[in-house]
Design an enzyme around this catalytic site. Structure first.
Site, PDB file in Angstrom:
ATOM      1  N   TYR A 127       0.747  -0.915  -0.375  1.00 40.70           N
ATOM      2  CA  TYR A 127       0.004  -0.151   0.291  1.00 40.70           C
ATOM      3  C   TYR A 127       0.715   0.979  -0.379  1.00 40.70           C
ATOM      4  O   TYR A 127       0.413   2.768  -0.039  1.00 40.70           O
ATOM      5  CB  TYR A 127      -0.649   0.726   0.894  1.00 40.70           C
ATOM      6  CG  TYR A 127      -1.977  -1.185   1.521  1.00 40.70           C
ATOM      7  CD1 TYR A 127      -2.337  -2.274   0.068  1.00 40.70           C
ATOM      8  CD2 TYR A 127      -2.925  -1.228   2.512  1.00 40.70           C
ATOM      9  CE1 TYR A 127      -2.975  -3.142   0.486  1.00 40.70           C
ATOM     10  CE2 TYR A 127      -3.597  -2.799   2.636  1.00 40.70           C
ATOM     11  CZ  TYR A 127      -3.481  -3.323   1.173  1.00 40.70           C
ATOM     12  OH  TYR A 127      -4.353  -4.163   1.888  1.00 40.70           O
ATOM     13  N   HIS A 178       0.961 -11.793   2.552  1.00 38.80           N
ATOM     14  CA  HIS A 178      -0.622 -10.953   0.887  1.00 38.80           C
ATOM     15  C   HIS A 178      -0.585 -12.373   0.344  1.00 38.80           C
ATOM     16  O   HIS A 178      -2.653 -11.788   0.378  1.00 38.80           O
ATOM     17  CB  HIS A 178       0.375  -9.627   0.310  1.00 38.80           C
ATOM     18  CG  HIS A 178      -0.891  -8.912  -0.001  1.00 38.80           C
ATOM     19  ND1 HIS A 178      -0.193  -7.022   0.889  1.00 38.80           N
ATOM     20  CD2 HIS A 178      -2.202  -8.730   0.085  1.00 38.80           C
ATOM     21  CE1 HIS A 178      -1.637  -6.701   0.265  1.00 38.80           C
ATOM     22  NE2 HIS A 178      -2.308  -7.540   0.374  1.00 38.80           N
ATOM     23  N   LEU A 209     -17.834  -4.038   1.034  1.00 34.19           N
ATOM     24  CA  LEU A 209     -18.829  -3.300   0.530  1.00 34.19           C
ATOM     25  C   LEU A 209     -18.309  -3.939  -1.516  1.00 34.19           C
ATOM     26  O   LEU A 209     -19.353  -3.289  -1.851  1.00 34.19           O
ATOM     27  CB  LEU A 209     -18.677  -1.957   0.658  1.00 34.19           C
ATOM     28  CG  LEU A 209     -18.866  -1.855   2.061  1.00 34.19           C
ATOM     29  CD1 LEU A 209     -18.740   0.100   1.730  1.00 34.19           C
ATOM     30  CD2 LEU A 209     -19.764  -2.329   2.738  1.00 34.19           C
ATOM     31  N   LYS A 255     -12.403   0.058   3.918  1.00 34.76           N
ATOM     32  CA  LYS A 255     -12.134   1.220   3.338  1.00 34.76           C
ATOM     33  C   LYS A 255     -12.874   2.761   3.670  1.00 34.76           C
ATOM     34  O   LYS A 255     -13.943   2.488   2.980  1.00 34.76           O
ATOM     35  CB  LYS A 255     -10.895   0.992   2.367  1.00 34.76           C
ATOM     36  CG  LYS A 255     -10.277   2.516   1.968  1.00 34.76           C
ATOM     37  CD  LYS A 255     -10.367   2.700   0.712  1.00 34.76           C
ATOM     38  CE  LYS A 255      -9.531   4.257   0.035  1.00 34.76           C
ATOM     39  NZ  LYS A 255     -10.347   4.533  -1.223  1.00 34.76           N
TER      40      LYS A 255
END
Length: 270
Positions: A51, A104, A186, A226
């Site tokens: 990130y 990851h 979401l 997020k």
């Protein structure tokens, strides 16, 4: 919040169930976003080496006593490289340890994830990671690292949202004692436009995002939405303030779609 929901990891540590995700938040904006999330009340923050915002996240946290997790990126896999990469993560975060360290992606083509997992076990034993887990691991990847090391990941962070519910993998997690943590909970925002979600939002008087996140929570999932603006951060946090009925949960359950994956397939990520 004394009643902040937590899940018990297989190492007996408590994981705050609702976390703040920082994917796609630039490093120079991460500190303010994290400070806002802490002010709203979030007690867990998720980041990752890839990130490129660990410095900002660390700056936003300072001495805050919240659950912090980060992830080792693909190019750092392998025993020695993982040990070095973890130290770099800690340096950027300004910490001597994280609460959770994850691999990851399994990157099956590299065939390094077992050695990488052994490095995470070492980092846990050294106190640099209080708990260790994985992200995007498939059933065969989970079984292999457990069989070859005897150590079961505390959690597996996977793509999971109403249109891609990963029920088989969640069932395996439950059998193995692994917490399921949802990324893109979401559906990258698309789930909020679903008519069933909109109807439930009207029925509950809550934001559509909170309805979806409440569905995750009531299924016993950890989730890390997020958001950048305070309004969205607060809207997501409303998931802790109400409950869905069994009927409402069922309507969201019915949105599952085997073709609903939005992110990369772990089999293709190397």
């Amino acid at each position: 919040m004394t009643d902040y929901p937590t899940l018990t990891l297989n190492d007996n540590r408590a994981l705050p169930q609702l976390g703040f995700g920082t994917w796609q938040i630039d490093d120079d904006k991460a500190a303010d976003a994290v400070r806002t999330a802490l002010d709203v009340g979030y007690q867990m923050v998720d980041t990752a080496a890839i990130y490129q915002n660990e410095r900002g996240v660390g700056d936003g946290l300072k001495d805050a006593s919240v659950f912090l997790q980060t992830k080792i990126w693909n190019e750092s896999q392998g025993y020695d490289r993982t040990l070095k990469a973890a130290d770099k993560c800690l340096d950027r975060l300004g910490r001597d340890h994280v609460d959770m360290l994850l691999i990851h992606w399994p990157c099956p083509g590299k065939d390094l994830y077992v050695e990488t997992w052994k490095a995470l076990i070492e980092l846990r034993d050294l106190g640099k990671a209080k708990s260790i887990g994985v992200s995007n691991f498939r059933a065969e990847d989970l079984r292999r690292i457990i069989d070859e090391t005897g150590v079961t990941p505390a959690l597996n962070q996977i793509e999971l949202h109403p249109s891609f519910q990963q029920r088989e993998l969640r069932k395996l997690h439950e059998e193995l004692g692994i917490i399921t943590q949802s990324w893109s909970p979401l559906g990258q925002g698309g789930g909020m436009d679903n008519p069933a979600i909109k109807q439930i939002a009207e029925e509950t008087g809550r934001p559509a995002s909170a309805v979806i996140l409440r569905w995750h929570l009531q299924h016993g999932l950890s989730t890390i939405p997020k958001a950048s603006s305070r309004a969205h951060i607060e809207a997501n946090f409303e998931a802790l303030a109400f409950s869905l009925t069994d009927e409402q949960m069922g309507k969201i359950d019915d949105l599952d779609d085997k073709g609903g994956r939005m992110g990369p397939d772990p089999s293709d990520m190397d």
